[in-house]
Design a protein around this motif. Structure first.
Motif, PDB file in Angstrom:
ATOM      1  N   LEU A  33       8.565   3.080  66.872  1.00 24.89           N
ATOM      2  CA  LEU A  33      10.112   2.805  67.294  1.00 24.89           C
ATOM      3  C   LEU A  33      10.317   1.305  67.140  1.00 24.89           C
ATOM      4  CD1 LEU A  33      12.402   4.345  68.768  1.00 24.89           C
ATOM      5  CD2 LEU A  33      11.322   3.610  70.894  1.00 24.89           C
ATOM      6  N   GLY A  34       9.292   0.558  67.486  1.00 26.03           N
ATOM      7  CA  GLY A  34       9.709  -0.883  67.270  1.00 26.03           C
ATOM      8  C   GLY A  34       9.868  -1.094  65.857  1.00 26.03           C
ATOM      9  N   THR A  35       9.687  -0.318  64.870  1.00 24.46           N
ATOM     10  CA  THR A  35      10.097  -0.619  63.364  1.00 24.46           C
ATOM     11  C   THR A  35      11.601  -0.382  63.088  1.00 24.46           C
ATOM     12  OG1 THR A  35       9.430   1.497  62.678  1.00 24.46           O
ATOM     13  CG2 THR A  35       7.624  -0.406  62.853  1.00 24.46           C
ATOM     14  N   THR A  36      12.217   0.344  63.960  1.00 26.27           N
ATOM     15  CA  THR A  36      13.791   0.685  63.997  1.00 26.27           C
ATOM     16  C   THR A  36      14.367   0.281  65.190  1.00 26.27           C
ATOM     17  OG1 THR A  36      13.295   2.900  65.059  1.00 26.27           O
ATOM     18  CG2 THR A  36      12.969   2.912  62.654  1.00 26.27           C
ATOM     19  N   ILE A  37      14.023  -0.141  66.294  1.00 23.03           N
ATOM     20  CA  ILE A  37      14.715  -0.554  67.489  1.00 23.03           C
ATOM     21  C   ILE A  37      14.003  -2.055  67.844  1.00 23.03           C
ATOM     22  CG2 ILE A  37      15.222  -0.315  69.889  1.00 23.03           C
ATOM     23  CD1 ILE A  37      15.538   2.592  69.471  1.00 23.03           C
ATOM     24  N   GLY A  38      14.716  -2.962  68.250  1.00 18.21           N
ATOM     25  CA  GLY A  38      14.531  -4.416  68.698  1.00 18.21           C
ATOM     26  C   GLY A  38      14.298  -5.325  67.547  1.00 18.21           C
ATOM     27  N   MET A  39      13.086  -5.446  67.092  1.00 14.75           N
ATOM     28  CA  MET A  39      13.016  -6.240  65.690  1.00 14.75           C
ATOM     29  C   MET A  39      13.610  -7.598  66.233  1.00 14.75           C
ATOM     30  SD  MET A  39      11.605  -4.152  63.637  1.00 14.75           S
ATOM     31  CE  MET A  39      12.040  -4.746  61.633  1.00 14.75           C
ATOM     32  N   PRO A  40      12.812  -8.519  67.092  1.00 12.62           N
ATOM     33  CA  PRO A  40      13.567  -9.628  67.337  1.00 12.62           C
ATOM     34  C   PRO A  40      13.543 -10.701  66.488  1.00 12.62           C
ATOM     35  CG  PRO A  40      11.415  -9.220  68.541  1.00 12.62           C
ATOM     36  CD  PRO A  40      11.762  -7.876  67.854  1.00 12.62           C
ATOM     37  N   GLY A  41      12.607 -10.649  65.466  1.00 11.73           N
ATOM     38  CA  GLY A  41      12.465 -11.727  64.350  1.00 11.73           C
ATOM     39  C   GLY A  41      13.544 -11.532  63.468  1.00 11.73           C
ATOM     40  N   CYS A  42      13.886 -10.147  62.971  1.00  8.85           N
ATOM     41  CA  CYS A  42      14.747  -9.728  62.034  1.00  8.85           C
ATOM     42  C   CYS A  42      16.269  -9.752  62.386  1.00  8.85           C
ATOM     43  CB  CYS A  42      14.463  -8.620  61.194  1.00  8.85           C
ATOM     44  SG  CYS A  42      12.884  -9.110  59.895  1.00  8.85           S
ATOM     45  N   ALA A  43      16.223  -8.971  63.690  1.00  8.23           N
ATOM     46  CA  ALA A  43      17.560  -8.645  64.341  1.00  8.23           C
ATOM     47  C   ALA A  43      18.117  -9.362  65.466  1.00  8.23           C
ATOM     48  CB  ALA A  43      17.475  -7.132  64.698  1.00  8.23           C
ATOM     49  N   GLY A  44      17.353 -10.426  65.828  1.00  8.90           N
ATOM     50  CA  GLY A  44      17.768 -11.341  66.879  1.00  8.90           C
ATOM     51  C   GLY A  44      17.673 -12.710  66.402  1.00  8.90           C
ATOM     52  N   ILE A  45      16.567 -13.364  66.191  1.00  8.41           N
ATOM     53  CA  ILE A  45      16.363 -14.694  65.927  1.00  8.41           C
ATOM     54  C   ILE A  45      17.182 -14.996  64.759  1.00  8.41           C
ATOM     55  CG2 ILE A  45      14.837 -16.537  65.146  1.00  8.41           C
ATOM     56  CD1 ILE A  45      12.665 -15.233  66.910  1.00  8.41           C
ATOM     57  N   TRP A  46      16.780 -14.359  63.502  1.00  2.00           N
ATOM     58  CA  TRP A  46      17.582 -14.623  62.360  1.00  2.00           C
ATOM     59  C   TRP A  46      19.310 -14.782  62.184  1.00  2.00           C
ATOM     60  CZ3 TRP A  46      16.317 -18.008  58.659  1.00  2.00           C
ATOM     61  CH2 TRP A  46      16.955 -17.896  57.365  1.00  2.00           C
ATOM     62  N   PRO A  47      19.649 -13.658  62.552  1.00  2.00           N
ATOM     63  CA  PRO A  47      21.037 -13.560  62.429  1.00  2.00           C
ATOM     64  C   PRO A  47      21.742 -14.588  63.419  1.00  2.00           C
ATOM     65  CG  PRO A  47      20.105 -11.293  62.782  1.00  2.00           C
ATOM     66  CD  PRO A  47      19.051 -12.167  62.697  1.00  2.00           C
ATOM     67  N   MET A  48      21.169 -14.739  64.436  1.00  2.00           N
ATOM     68  CA  MET A  48      21.878 -15.692  65.443  1.00  2.00           C
ATOM     69  C   MET A  48      21.645 -17.382  64.960  1.00  2.00           C
ATOM     70  SD  MET A  48      23.075 -14.029  67.919  1.00  2.00           S
ATOM     71  CE  MET A  48      23.343 -12.737  66.555  1.00  2.00           C
ATOM     72  N   LEU A  49      20.574 -17.614  64.309  1.00  2.00           N
ATOM     73  CA  LEU A  49      20.282 -18.942  63.731  1.00  2.00           C
ATOM     74  C   LEU A  49      21.354 -19.141  62.609  1.00  2.00           C
ATOM     75  CD1 LEU A  49      16.500 -19.724  63.905  1.00  2.00           C
ATOM     76  CD2 LEU A  49      18.247 -20.793  65.267  1.00  2.00           C
ATOM     77  N   ILE A  50      21.431 -18.284  61.656  1.00  2.00           N
ATOM     78  CA  ILE A  50      22.280 -18.462  60.617  1.00  2.00           C
ATOM     79  C   ILE A  50      23.760 -18.504  60.855  1.00  2.00           C
ATOM     80  CG2 ILE A  50      20.502 -17.531  58.754  1.00  2.00           C
ATOM     81  CD1 ILE A  50      22.074 -15.164  58.376  1.00  2.00           C
ATOM     82  N   ALA A  51      23.987 -17.622  61.831  1.00  2.00           N
ATOM     83  CA  ALA A  51      25.222 -17.677  62.263  1.00  2.00           C
ATOM     84  C   ALA A  51      25.849 -19.186  62.917  1.00  2.00           C
ATOM     85  CB  ALA A  51      25.622 -16.704  63.393  1.00  2.00           C
ATOM     86  N   VAL A  52      24.970 -19.598  63.791  1.00  2.00           N
ATOM     87  CA  VAL A  52      25.201 -21.035  64.371  1.00  2.00           C
ATOM     88  C   VAL A  52      25.340 -22.040  63.330  1.00  2.00           C
ATOM     89  CG1 VAL A  52      24.447 -22.838  65.872  1.00  2.00           C
ATOM     90  CG2 VAL A  52      24.150 -20.628  66.585  1.00  2.00           C
ATOM     91  N   TRP A  53      24.195 -21.961  62.142  1.00  2.00           N
ATOM     92  CA  TRP A  53      24.227 -22.670  61.012  1.00  2.00           C
ATOM     93  C   TRP A  53      25.653 -22.618  60.370  1.00  2.00           C
ATOM     94  CZ3 TRP A  53      24.812 -22.414  55.709  1.00  2.00           C
ATOM     95  CH2 TRP A  53      24.596 -23.578  55.003  1.00  2.00           C
ATOM     96  N   GLY A  54      26.140 -21.461  60.041  1.00  2.00           N
ATOM     97  CA  GLY A  54      27.114 -21.127  59.169  1.00  2.00           C
ATOM     98  C   GLY A  54      28.391 -21.801  60.311  1.00  2.00           C
ATOM     99  N   ILE A  55      28.489 -21.511  61.368  1.00  2.00           N
ATOM    100  CA  ILE A  55      29.689 -21.722  62.062  1.00  2.00           C
ATOM    101  C   ILE A  55      29.761 -23.440  62.345  1.00  2.00           C
ATOM    102  CG2 ILE A  55      30.487 -22.181  64.505  1.00  2.00           C
ATOM    103  CD1 ILE A  55      29.167 -19.283  64.927  1.00  2.00           C
ATOM    104  N   ASN A  56      28.799 -24.133  62.014  1.00  2.00           N
ATOM    105  CA  ASN A  56      28.718 -25.490  62.049  1.00  2.00           C
ATOM    106  C   ASN A  56      28.892 -25.867  60.704  1.00  2.00           C
ATOM    107  OD1 ASN A  56      28.347 -25.849  64.905  1.00  2.00           O
ATOM    108  ND2 ASN A  56      25.987 -25.984  64.619  1.00  2.00           N
ATOM    109  N   ALA A  57      28.246 -25.342  59.680  1.00  2.00           N
ATOM    110  CA  ALA A  57      28.310 -25.866  58.214  1.00  2.00           C
ATOM    111  C   ALA A  57      29.828 -25.618  57.846  1.00  2.00           C
ATOM    112  CB  ALA A  57      27.433 -24.975  57.238  1.00  2.00           C
ATOM    113  N   TYR A  58      30.468 -24.563  58.093  1.00  2.00           N
ATOM    114  CA  TYR A  58      32.037 -24.108  57.541  1.00  2.00           C
ATOM    115  C   TYR A  58      32.849 -24.756  58.575  1.00  2.00           C
ATOM    116  CZ  TYR A  58      29.880 -21.326  53.857  1.00  2.00           C
ATOM    117  OH  TYR A  58      28.963 -20.942  52.922  1.00  2.00           O
ATOM    118  N   GLY A  59      32.601 -25.359  59.597  1.00  2.00           N
ATOM    119  CA  GLY A  59      33.499 -26.096  60.489  1.00  2.00           C
ATOM    120  C   GLY A  59      34.376 -24.798  61.270  1.00  2.00           C
ATOM    121  N   ILE A  60      33.797 -23.617  61.700  1.00  2.00           N
ATOM    122  CA  ILE A  60      34.529 -22.434  62.310  1.00  2.00           C
ATOM    123  C   ILE A  60      34.801 -22.828  63.662  1.00  2.00           C
ATOM    124  CG2 ILE A  60      34.753 -20.148  62.783  1.00  2.00           C
ATOM    125  CD1 ILE A  60      33.176 -19.575  60.223  1.00  2.00           C
TER     126      ILE A  60
END
Length: 449
Positions: free
Chosen positions: A319-346
């Motif tokens: 179940l942990g291969t389809t639900i949760g996944m903190p590295g891929c579904a939590g940490i990475w999307p949030m970090l690149i979201a913040v990076w992009g928001i700052n980099a693109y001046g949103i």
């Protein structure tokens, strides 16, 4: 005919042939992507304004990747819930497992947002929306009330076709619960549905594997395009390296610090001994970049070394291969979201970040544990939040390097959740856990994704 552009395309094709030959020699996937990244940079430096024929390659890859999101999520959720066999087990083992897995990802989301905002990652890059020329971009953040309304499906086919992820999740959960209800009354009559879902899952996962297998080729085109079109390459390069370092550091904190607290408080086991016992699974995850591929090792160390009952290990870990996944579904999307928001001046408000965190937690339901799933997860979160996919395209070249740490974080979270559920249900064997690791015989398992 643009001869300089054609020459650049010819050079990229030669690189593709070389990557293909290396694949046939079973070169490690991570090595291939590193080679693709290393080759893409000089191609972009030499090409500069002559990438008209290779830029569409990256766009096609992003579009194809998005095309598999909805079916991937649907079959993963339905299969996981249906495997419980009954509503009672869904309420006990199932709900506990889902709760701990989602909590792990929720903490990862908050942790990543905190790290990203505190470090101001992406600041000073000064990118421009539309630089990737992706036809699937959505450049505005949706209103919170509209996001809530959009959680609920209005047209099943339309929601799947438009990649409305939250409605897809709700549809899938509803179908799975309906199956369990009918299976309790007359299992034979709905067995074809279960068998069909399992077969469909195999087919969809195989199709996703084909798409992910194209990643090294896409990285060459995307990296070359980004480098060629960049007017501030130095700042962007070092900013991406910094983002990669933040991802690894955040994964390390979540994997060892946060999980140590959970293990000590809720499972009453020694974190140090636990991590020593599951190290084979962490190492396999790090090298294969596949939570699914690591699953045989994960369940083996949970049952034979940690003392988790097989009923728990063989449900919660998968179940942990389809639900949760903190590295891929939590940490990475949030970090690149913040990076992009700052980099693109949103312009992004506190309310927008709250919505982003909620979506990041919810979209983690149905994430598949295969290489490249963080790109899929980020795409689904951004599609739901209305953030541009430029962020993903620009950060794709470093994504595979980050995937090593991300996958180890995912596998650790699943193992920790299984251990906690086993303790809470009285199915954790302390004698096995307290046994000296030297008494266990090594195992040799296939870990291909």
């Amino acid at each position: 005919m643009k001869w300089p552009d054609l020459a650049v395309l010819a050079g990229v094709v030669v690189v593709f042939v070389g990557l293909h030959l290396l694949r046939r020699r079973r070169t490690n996937f991570s090595v291939l992507t590193l080679i693709a990244l290393a080759v893409g940079i000089p191609i972009g430096l030499l090409a500069r304004d002559h990438v008209a024929y290779i830029e569409p390659i990256g766009r096609i890859y992003i579009n194809v990747l998005l095309a598999v999101v909805a079916p991937l999520i649907a079959v993963a959720i339905i299969s996981s819930i249906a495997s419980l066999g009954s509503i009672d087990r869904l309420r006990t083992i199932g709900l506990r497992s889902i709760g701990w897995l989602l909590l792990s990802n929720a903490v990862a989301v908050v942790l990543a947002l905190g790290v990203g905002l505190a470090s101001a990652t992406g600041s000073g890059v000064d990118e421009t929306i539309g630089g990737q020329q992706l036809s699937v971009l959505q450049n505005s953040v949706q209103d919170f009330t509209q996001v809530v309304v959009d959680f609920f499906p209005s047209n099943v086919v339309g929601d799947f076709g438009a990649n409305h992820i939250i409605p897809v999740i709700l549809i899938s959960v509803t179908v799975a619960i309906a199956y369990l209800t009918l299976a309790e009354r007359d299992a034979a009559s709905v067995r074809p549905f279960r068998d069909g879902i399992e077969a469909l899952k195999l087919v969809v996962f195989k199709a996703v594997g084909f798409v992910i297998g194209l990643t090294p080729y896409a990285i060459v085109a995307l990296t070359a395009t980004v480098v060629a079109n960049s007017t501030n390459l130095g700042d962007k390069f070092w900013s991406l390296i910094g983002l990669l370092g933040l991802a690894w550091a955040t994964c390390f904190v979540h994997t060892f610090a946060f999980n140590s607290v959970l293990l000590r408080v809720f499972a009453d086991v020694s974190p140090t001994r636990f991590f020593r016992k599951i190290f084979p699974a962490q190492a396999t995850a790090f090298s294969t970049q596949s939570s699914v591929g690591t699953l045989p090792v994960t369940t083996d160390v949970l049952t034979r070394r940690v003392g988790v009952h097989p009923e728990i290990a063989h449900f919660t870990a998968p179940l942990g291969t389809t639900i949760g996944m903190p590295g891929c579904a939590g940490i990475w999307p949030m970090l690149i979201a913040v990076w992009g928001i700052n980099a693109y001046g949103i312009d992004y408000s506190v309310k927008d970040y709250v919505v982003l965190a909620i979506l990041g937690t919810l979209v983690s339901i149905g994430t598949a544990g295969v290489p490249g799933t963080a790109t899929v997860a980020a795409a689904t979160v951004f599609a739901a939040a209305g953030l541009p996919l430029d962020f993903i395209a620009v950060t794709l070249p470093i994504s595979t390097i980050a995937d090593m740490a991300r996958t180890a974080t995912n596998v650790t979270a699943a193992a920790v959740s299984a251990t906690i559920v086993a303790r809470q249900t009285g199915l954790l064997d302390d004698e096995v856990f307290d046994a000296d690791e030297a008494t266990h015989q090594p195992t040799h398992l296939s870990t291909s994704a």
